[in-house]
Design a protein around this motif. Sequence first.
Motif, PDB file in Angstrom:
ATOM      1  N   ASN A  33      -0.912   6.338 -11.697  1.00  0.00           N
ATOM      2  CA  ASN A  33      -0.312   7.372 -10.842  1.00  0.00           C
ATOM      3  C   ASN A  33      -1.113   7.629  -9.573  1.00  0.00           C
ATOM      4  O   ASN A  33      -0.915   8.651  -8.916  1.00  0.00           O
ATOM      5  CB  ASN A  33      -0.178   8.677 -11.638  1.00  0.00           C
ATOM      6  CG  ASN A  33       0.813   8.559 -12.778  1.00  0.00           C
ATOM      7  OD1 ASN A  33       2.006   8.451 -12.560  1.00  0.00           O
ATOM      8  ND2 ASN A  33       0.317   8.562 -14.005  1.00  0.00           N
ATOM      9  N   ILE A  34      -1.998   6.692  -9.214  1.00  0.00           N
ATOM     10  CA  ILE A  34      -2.861   6.905  -8.049  1.00  0.00           C
ATOM     11  C   ILE A  34      -2.058   7.088  -6.770  1.00  0.00           C
ATOM     12  O   ILE A  34      -2.408   7.904  -5.905  1.00  0.00           O
ATOM     13  CB  ILE A  34      -3.861   5.733  -7.894  1.00  0.00           C
ATOM     14  CG1 ILE A  34      -4.932   6.083  -6.868  1.00  0.00           C
ATOM     15  CG2 ILE A  34      -3.147   4.436  -7.562  1.00  0.00           C
ATOM     16  CD1 ILE A  34      -5.858   7.195  -7.283  1.00  0.00           C
ATOM     17  N   PHE A  35      -0.949   6.362  -6.650  1.00  0.00           N
ATOM     18  CA  PHE A  35      -0.120   6.510  -5.444  1.00  0.00           C
ATOM     19  C   PHE A  35       0.584   7.864  -5.432  1.00  0.00           C
ATOM     20  O   PHE A  35       0.755   8.478  -4.372  1.00  0.00           O
ATOM     21  CB  PHE A  35       0.909   5.388  -5.359  1.00  0.00           C
ATOM     22  CG  PHE A  35       0.328   4.055  -4.978  1.00  0.00           C
ATOM     23  CD1 PHE A  35      -0.256   3.875  -3.730  1.00  0.00           C
ATOM     24  CD2 PHE A  35       0.343   2.995  -5.863  1.00  0.00           C
ATOM     25  CE1 PHE A  35      -0.799   2.660  -3.364  1.00  0.00           C
ATOM     26  CE2 PHE A  35      -0.203   1.763  -5.508  1.00  0.00           C
ATOM     27  CZ  PHE A  35      -0.779   1.596  -4.260  1.00  0.00           C
ATOM     28  N   ARG A  36       0.998   8.302  -6.608  1.00  0.00           N
ATOM     29  CA  ARG A  36       1.669   9.607  -6.702  1.00  0.00           C
ATOM     30  C   ARG A  36       0.699  10.734  -6.344  1.00  0.00           C
ATOM     31  O   ARG A  36       1.093  11.752  -5.757  1.00  0.00           O
ATOM     32  CB  ARG A  36       2.203   9.828  -8.120  1.00  0.00           C
ATOM     33  CG  ARG A  36       3.293   8.850  -8.521  1.00  0.00           C
ATOM     34  CD  ARG A  36       3.775   9.116  -9.947  1.00  0.00           C
ATOM     35  NE  ARG A  36       4.770   8.143 -10.347  1.00  0.00           N
ATOM     36  CZ  ARG A  36       6.060   8.225 -10.074  1.00  0.00           C
ATOM     37  NH1 ARG A  36       6.510   9.272  -9.397  1.00  0.00           N
ATOM     38  NH2 ARG A  36       6.898   7.294 -10.480  1.00  0.00           N
ATOM     39  N   SER A  43       8.682  10.278   0.972  1.00  0.00           N
ATOM     40  CA  SER A  43       8.769   9.999   2.407  1.00  0.00           C
ATOM     41  C   SER A  43       8.388   8.559   2.758  1.00  0.00           C
ATOM     42  O   SER A  43       8.496   8.148   3.908  1.00  0.00           O
ATOM     43  CB  SER A  43       7.846  10.956   3.185  1.00  0.00           C
ATOM     44  OG  SER A  43       6.496  10.767   2.796  1.00  0.00           O
ATOM     45  N   ASN A  44       7.958   7.779   1.768  1.00  0.00           N
ATOM     46  CA  ASN A  44       7.527   6.403   2.050  1.00  0.00           C
ATOM     47  C   ASN A  44       8.043   5.475   0.959  1.00  0.00           C
ATOM     48  O   ASN A  44       7.483   5.420  -0.138  1.00  0.00           O
ATOM     49  CB  ASN A  44       6.000   6.340   2.131  1.00  0.00           C
ATOM     50  CG  ASN A  44       5.514   5.033   2.741  1.00  0.00           C
ATOM     51  OD1 ASN A  44       6.043   3.959   2.457  1.00  0.00           O
ATOM     52  ND2 ASN A  44       4.493   5.125   3.587  1.00  0.00           N
ATOM     53  N   ILE A  45       9.092   4.735   1.264  1.00  0.00           N
ATOM     54  CA  ILE A  45       9.725   3.884   0.254  1.00  0.00           C
ATOM     55  C   ILE A  45       8.817   2.730  -0.180  1.00  0.00           C
ATOM     56  O   ILE A  45       8.845   2.311  -1.334  1.00  0.00           O
ATOM     57  CB  ILE A  45      11.071   3.340   0.784  1.00  0.00           C
ATOM     58  CG1 ILE A  45      11.845   2.653  -0.344  1.00  0.00           C
ATOM     59  CG2 ILE A  45      10.847   2.371   1.943  1.00  0.00           C
ATOM     60  CD1 ILE A  45      13.266   2.305   0.023  1.00  0.00           C
ATOM     61  N   ILE A  46       7.963   2.240   0.736  1.00  0.00           N
ATOM     62  CA  ILE A  46       7.055   1.146   0.398  1.00  0.00           C
ATOM     63  C   ILE A  46       6.032   1.604  -0.632  1.00  0.00           C
ATOM     64  O   ILE A  46       5.769   0.912  -1.620  1.00  0.00           O
ATOM     65  CB  ILE A  46       6.340   0.616   1.664  1.00  0.00           C
ATOM     66  CG1 ILE A  46       7.365  -0.008   2.619  1.00  0.00           C
ATOM     67  CG2 ILE A  46       5.267  -0.404   1.280  1.00  0.00           C
ATOM     68  CD1 ILE A  46       6.758  -0.481   3.927  1.00  0.00           C
ATOM     69  N   ILE A  47       5.460   2.777  -0.406  1.00  0.00           N
ATOM     70  CA  ILE A  47       4.489   3.330  -1.356  1.00  0.00           C
ATOM     71  C   ILE A  47       5.161   3.622  -2.687  1.00  0.00           C
ATOM     72  O   ILE A  47       4.583   3.429  -3.760  1.00  0.00           O
ATOM     73  CB  ILE A  47       3.859   4.618  -0.787  1.00  0.00           C
ATOM     74  CG1 ILE A  47       3.051   4.301   0.478  1.00  0.00           C
ATOM     75  CG2 ILE A  47       2.957   5.268  -1.830  1.00  0.00           C
ATOM     76  CD1 ILE A  47       1.883   3.375   0.257  1.00  0.00           C
ATOM     77  N   SER A  51       3.999   1.968  -6.121  1.00  0.00           N
ATOM     78  CA  SER A  51       3.639   2.804  -7.265  1.00  0.00           C
ATOM     79  C   SER A  51       4.351   2.347  -8.525  1.00  0.00           C
ATOM     80  O   SER A  51       3.755   2.270  -9.609  1.00  0.00           O
ATOM     81  CB  SER A  51       4.001   4.266  -6.965  1.00  0.00           C
ATOM     82  OG  SER A  51       3.736   5.088  -8.083  1.00  0.00           O
ATOM     83  N   SER A  52       5.640   1.995  -8.385  1.00  0.00           N
ATOM     84  CA  SER A  52       6.422   1.530  -9.518  1.00  0.00           C
ATOM     85  C   SER A  52       5.885   0.205 -10.058  1.00  0.00           C
ATOM     86  O   SER A  52       5.772   0.005 -11.270  1.00  0.00           O
ATOM     87  CB  SER A  52       7.886   1.376  -9.108  1.00  0.00           C
ATOM     88  OG  SER A  52       8.662   0.837 -10.166  1.00  0.00           O
ATOM     89  N   ILE A  53       5.533  -0.704  -9.141  1.00  0.00           N
ATOM     90  CA  ILE A  53       5.005  -2.012  -9.531  1.00  0.00           C
ATOM     91  C   ILE A  53       3.658  -1.851 -10.238  1.00  0.00           C
ATOM     92  O   ILE A  53       3.390  -2.482 -11.264  1.00  0.00           O
ATOM     93  CB  ILE A  53       4.861  -2.927  -8.303  1.00  0.00           C
ATOM     94  CG1 ILE A  53       6.257  -3.328  -7.794  1.00  0.00           C
ATOM     95  CG2 ILE A  53       4.034  -4.167  -8.636  1.00  0.00           C
ATOM     96  CD1 ILE A  53       6.242  -4.015  -6.447  1.00  0.00           C
ATOM     97  N   LEU A  54       2.799  -0.989  -9.698  1.00  0.00           N
ATOM     98  CA  LEU A  54       1.495  -0.739 -10.312  1.00  0.00           C
ATOM     99  C   LEU A  54       1.667  -0.176 -11.713  1.00  0.00           C
ATOM    100  O   LEU A  54       0.952  -0.569 -12.648  1.00  0.00           O
ATOM    101  CB  LEU A  54       0.688   0.234  -9.452  1.00  0.00           C
ATOM    102  CG  LEU A  54      -0.676   0.645 -10.024  1.00  0.00           C
ATOM    103  CD1 LEU A  54      -1.578  -0.576 -10.192  1.00  0.00           C
ATOM    104  CD2 LEU A  54      -1.341   1.686  -9.117  1.00  0.00           C
TER     105      LEU A  54
END
Length: 202
Positions: A33-36, A43-47, A51-54
């Motif tokens: 959950n580091i990206f979360r 606000s950032n679809i790439i992130i 996050s989902s891939i990680l």
Amino acid sequence: MNTKQYKKMALEQLKGKWTTVVLAFLLYNLVSNIFRISFDLESNIIIRYASSILYGIMTVGMSYYCLRITKGQNFQIKDIFAGFKQFLPAMILNILVGLGISLGYVLLIIPGVIFNLMISQVYFILAENEGMGAIQCIKESISIMKGNKMNYFVLMLSFIGWIVLAAFTFGIGYLVLYPYMNLTYANYYNSIKENSRHSIAT
């Protein structure tokens, strides 16, 4: 085997290992959950996709970690990062699983639940079959879950009471509950996998 037996096995496997396993799950949740924690995913679809891939990659690692415990093998906290050795198939698998589940729920809730149950073992399968492709993992999960979907659904439902209780502990209860749940699910996977092999052999 039944629900009580899977749970009993998990508790026995956790004896004398609680501290190490809880720390592993804490680290798993932190990294997953580091990206979360660090970014605004809305606000950032790439992130959001990163996050989902990680999360998928770390889930493969945690599945590997849990399987080693249930099989009585040596295990270390670093095992939770085993999914990075299979970065590409883990990434593809996570994308396909997400798309499949989303499509199922778009059509109707029940088909979504059924499909979710059908592919519920994909991360365990990839965790112990390094090099297996994402599509093959999905096919394998669908195969071994034939005739087992309702049992697995009942097994998951059996934790609802504990999940509700843990919510009243400000999250602290989940530190104990999640290892217990995941080892129970790993035992279930080991069992249906062996039963599937016996069925094919006979």
